[in-house]
Design an enzyme around this catalytic site. Structure first.
Site, PDB file in Angstrom:
ATOM      1  N   SER A  69       0.846  -1.195   0.000  1.00  0.00           N
ATOM      2  CA  SER A  69       0.000   0.000   0.000  1.00  0.00           C
ATOM      3  C   SER A  69       0.882   1.246   0.000  1.00  0.00           C
ATOM      4  CB  SER A  69      -0.911  -0.017   1.230  1.00  0.00           C
ATOM      5  OG  SER A  69      -0.162  -0.294   2.387  1.00  0.00           O
TER       6      SER A  69
ATOM      7  N   GLU B  16       1.029   5.631   0.933  1.00  0.00           N
ATOM      8  CA  GLU B  16       0.425   6.701   1.742  1.00  0.00           C
ATOM      9  C   GLU B  16       0.719   8.072   1.130  1.00  0.00           C
ATOM     10  OE1 GLU B  16       0.684   6.279   6.011  1.00  0.00           O
ATOM     11  OE2 GLU B  16       1.199   8.399   6.197  1.00  0.00           O
TER      12      GLU B  16
ATOM     13  N   ASP C  81      -1.657  13.724  16.615  1.00  0.00           N
ATOM     14  CA  ASP C  81      -0.817  14.587  17.448  1.00  0.00           C
ATOM     15  C   ASP C  81      -1.418  15.964  17.448  1.00  0.00           C
ATOM     16  OD1 ASP C  81       1.271  12.975  18.430  1.00  0.00           O
ATOM     17  OD2 ASP C  81       2.138  12.912  16.423  1.00  0.00           O
TER      18      ASP C  81
ATOM     19  N   PHE D  30      12.110  15.045  11.116  1.00  0.00           N
ATOM     20  CA  PHE D  30      10.901  14.246  11.270  1.00  0.00           C
ATOM     21  C   PHE D  30      11.167  13.063  12.209  1.00  0.00           C
ATOM     22  CE2 PHE D  30       7.448  11.775   8.961  1.00  0.00           C
ATOM     23  CZ  PHE D  30       6.448  12.565   9.478  1.00  0.00           C
TER      24      PHE D  30
ATOM     25  N   HIS E 157       4.153  -0.876   3.439  1.00  0.00           N
ATOM     26  CA  HIS E 157       3.329   0.335   3.287  1.00  0.00           C
ATOM     27  C   HIS E 157       4.314   1.491   3.072  1.00  0.00           C
ATOM     28  CE1 HIS E 157      -0.061   3.108   4.146  1.00  0.00           C
ATOM     29  NE2 HIS E 157       0.807   3.824   4.834  1.00  0.00           N
TER      30      HIS E 157
HETATM   31  P1  FAD Z   1      -2.210   5.539  20.511  1.00  0.00           P
HETATM   32  O1  FAD Z   1      -2.255   4.130  20.073  1.00  0.00           O
HETATM   33  O2  FAD Z   1      -3.396   6.088  21.215  1.00  0.00           O
HETATM   34  O3  FAD Z   1      -0.913   5.707  21.428  1.00  0.00           O
HETATM   35  C1  FAD Z   1      -0.433   6.994  21.770  1.00  0.00           C
HETATM   36  C2  FAD Z   1       0.425   6.929  23.022  1.00  0.00           C
HETATM   37  O4  FAD Z   1      -0.404   6.716  24.155  1.00  0.00           O
HETATM   38  C3  FAD Z   1       1.421   5.773  23.057  1.00  0.00           C
HETATM   39  O5  FAD Z   1       2.543   6.214  23.779  1.00  0.00           O
HETATM   40  C4  FAD Z   1       0.685   4.664  23.817  1.00  0.00           C
HETATM   41  O6  FAD Z   1       1.578   3.776  24.471  1.00  0.00           O
HETATM   42  C5  FAD Z   1      -0.113   5.482  24.807  1.00  0.00           C
HETATM   43  N1  FAD Z   1      -1.445   4.879  25.096  1.00  0.00           N
HETATM   44  C6  FAD Z   1      -2.257   4.287  24.214  1.00  0.00           C
HETATM   45  N2  FAD Z   1      -3.407   3.880  24.794  1.00  0.00           N
HETATM   46  C7  FAD Z   1      -3.317   4.264  26.095  1.00  0.00           C
HETATM   47  C8  FAD Z   1      -4.172   4.151  27.186  1.00  0.00           C
HETATM   48  N3  FAD Z   1      -5.396   3.604  27.069  1.00  0.00           N
HETATM   49  N4  FAD Z   1      -3.733   4.648  28.373  1.00  0.00           N
HETATM   50  C9  FAD Z   1      -2.518   5.225  28.506  1.00  0.00           C
HETATM   51  N5  FAD Z   1      -1.651   5.358  27.471  1.00  0.00           N
HETATM   52  C10 FAD Z   1      -2.040   4.892  26.288  1.00  0.00           C
HETATM   53  N6  FAD Z   1      -0.982  11.477  12.806  1.00  0.00           N
HETATM   54  C11 FAD Z   1      -1.929  12.323  12.336  1.00  0.00           C
HETATM   55  O7  FAD Z   1      -2.201  13.354  12.971  1.00  0.00           O
HETATM   56  N7  FAD Z   1      -2.563  12.086  11.136  1.00  0.00           N
HETATM   57  C12 FAD Z   1      -2.316  10.980  10.409  1.00  0.00           C
HETATM   58  O8  FAD Z   1      -2.912  10.787   9.352  1.00  0.00           O
HETATM   59  C13 FAD Z   1      -1.344  10.044  10.887  1.00  0.00           C
HETATM   60  N8  FAD Z   1      -1.080   8.903  10.214  1.00  0.00           N
HETATM   61  C14 FAD Z   1      -0.205   7.978  10.760  1.00  0.00           C
HETATM   62  C15 FAD Z   1      -0.029   6.755  10.114  1.00  0.00           C
HETATM   63  C16 FAD Z   1       0.820   5.792  10.650  1.00  0.00           C
HETATM   64  C17 FAD Z   1       0.968   4.459   9.940  1.00  0.00           C
HETATM   65  C18 FAD Z   1       1.546   6.069  11.847  1.00  0.00           C
HETATM   66  C19 FAD Z   1       2.502   5.058  12.403  1.00  0.00           C
HETATM   67  C20 FAD Z   1       1.367   7.279  12.489  1.00  0.00           C
HETATM   68  C21 FAD Z   1       0.483   8.241  11.968  1.00  0.00           C
HETATM   69  N9  FAD Z   1       0.244   9.454  12.614  1.00  0.00           N
HETATM   70  C22 FAD Z   1      -0.692  10.342  12.121  1.00  0.00           C
HETATM   71  C23 FAD Z   1       0.973   9.805  13.836  1.00  0.00           C
HETATM   72  C24 FAD Z   1       0.200   9.389  15.093  1.00  0.00           C
HETATM   73  O9  FAD Z   1      -0.991  10.125  15.197  1.00  0.00           O
HETATM   74  C25 FAD Z   1       1.108   9.685  16.279  1.00  0.00           C
HETATM   75  O10 FAD Z   1       2.192   8.792  16.296  1.00  0.00           O
HETATM   76  C26 FAD Z   1       0.393   9.749  17.616  1.00  0.00           C
HETATM   77  O11 FAD Z   1       1.302  10.332  18.551  1.00  0.00           O
HETATM   78  C27 FAD Z   1      -0.024   8.389  18.162  1.00  0.00           C
HETATM   79  O12 FAD Z   1      -1.062   7.865  17.476  1.00  0.00           O
HETATM   80  P2  FAD Z   1      -1.553   6.367  17.777  1.00  0.00           P
HETATM   81  O13 FAD Z   1      -2.766   6.146  17.001  1.00  0.00           O
HETATM   82  O14 FAD Z   1      -0.438   5.410  17.624  1.00  0.00           O
HETATM   83  O15 FAD Z   1      -1.907   6.541  19.337  1.00  0.00           O
END
Ligand code: FAD
Length: 285
Positions: free
Chosen positions: A12, A14, A105, A214, A264
């Site tokens: 895929s 991005e 973020d 980055f 990806h």
């Molecule tokens: P989570 O899975 O929620 O984790 C975030 C942090 O919180 C981690 O440190 C985790 O250990 C901790 N955590 C998780 N759940 C809990 C809980 N229940 N209690 C306490 N701590 C917890 N960002 C964007 O803004 N837009 C995008 O389109 C985008 N695309 C991305 C695509 C990919 C493939 C990747 C890898 C990242 C992308 N990001 C994007 C960045 C991403 O939003 C950031 O890395 C963000 O900081 C974490 O997102 P996450 O979904 O992994 O968060």
């Protein structure tokens, strides 16, 4: 050989939504080149800040109009649950079947007051499953070198597991240049009973200063030997590109040979480096 080996590999690409109409036109040219190799889907990132969110929708609509399976990213940190459900209803009406579900973020400088109702990606995945059942195939993010805000590696793995238990179908990793980090991550997941495909995210190397900036922000490590070589090339863009293609092609080759379920590519809206790596891997063109 790792047990993530599947017969049909998942490839895929991005993109990020361009800010201007001119950028959108350039993107269309690049996507048409990328689409020729028939990726499984093309995903489009989503700005948690808000200003480019309609551009994600616009880019996804255009991809779908070209017959390309589009997967919008959706983040939850700065939206209400109601706003997210509204957006997903629209995607469902447009025939979208695949999402990349993230926390997102907050823009730098935003205070804690900017947080939404949903603070972690597992809560977003649970909301999507609750409201839309199995309509969407849900991808989530995984961090072989661990998320920079995680309390520790174990906590990050447990949090990853929460997303899987909430209903994620597959994961895409943050990019990395150290294959061992990825395979160790897969081993840990396997021991925890996590069985979804975890597809490596691949960042082609084309520009050292932006990659370096980055990587510092997202916690991806550039190994010293790669950093030193790139630093030595200074402004020699051609050498940076050639070295980057070689290093990343070798990484991809090893990942696929040792059982990664696919790749990806973070294309950064450019087709050339991704397609060169694709060619080096001997994938169908
Ligand atoms: P989570 O899975 O929620 O984790 C975030 C942090 O919180 C981690 O440190 C985790 O250990 C901790 N955590 C998780 N759940 C809990 C809980 N229940 N209690 C306490 N701590 C917890 N960002 C964007 O803004 N837009 C995008 O389109 C985008 N695309 C991305 C695509 C990919 C493939 C990747 C890898 C990242 C992308 N990001 C994007 C960045 C991403 O939003 C950031 O890395 C963000 O900081 C974490 O997102 P996450 O979904 O992994 O968060």
């Amino acid at each position: 050989m790792h047990s993530q080996q599947t017969k049909q590999k998942l490839f895929s690409f991005e993109l990020f939504p361009p800010k201007t109409e001119e950028g959108m036109e350039k993107l269309k040219t690049q996507v048409k080149k990328l689409a020729r190799v028939n990726p499984l889907y093309v995903s489009v990132t989503f700005g948690a800040g808000g200003s480019t969110q309609h551009r994600t929708v616009q880019s996804v609509e255009w991809l779908a109009s070209q017959g390309i399976e589009a997967a919008p990213h959706i983040s939850c940190i700065s939206s209400s649950a109601a706003e997210i459900v509204e957006m997903l209803k629209r995607y469902k009406e447009q025939g979208i079947r695949r999402l990349v579900a993230l926390r997102g973020d907050l823009p730098s400088g935003a205070g804690p007051g900017g947080r939404g109702e949903l603070n972690y990606a597992n809560e977003l995945v649970a909301l999507i499953r609750r409201e839309f059942g199995d309509h969407f195939h849900i991808e989530v993010a995984a961090y072989p070198e661990f998320h920079p805000q995680a309390a520790n590696a174990r906590a990050d793995l447990n949090n990853f597991k929460r997303k899987v238990e909430a209903g994620a179908d597959a994961a895409i990793t943050q990019y990395f240049y150290n294959a061992d980090a990825y395979f160790h991550f897969l081993d840990s997941c396997e021991k925890m009973g996590i069985a979804i495909p975890i597809v490596p995210g691949i960042m082609p190397i084309t520009n050292f200063s932006s990659l370096s900036r980055f990587s510092d922000a997202c916690g991806a490590e550039i190994p010293r030997w790669i950093r030193k070589r790139l630093e030595a090339y200074a402004d020699d863009v051609e050498s940076i590109r050639a070295f980057g293609i070689e290093v990343v092609s070798e990484l991809c080759q090893r990942l696929l040979e040792q059982g990664a379920p696919g790749l990806h590519f973070y294309t950064m809206n450019q087709s050339a480096a991704t397609l060169k790596i694709w060619h080096n891997l001997g994938l169908p063109e």
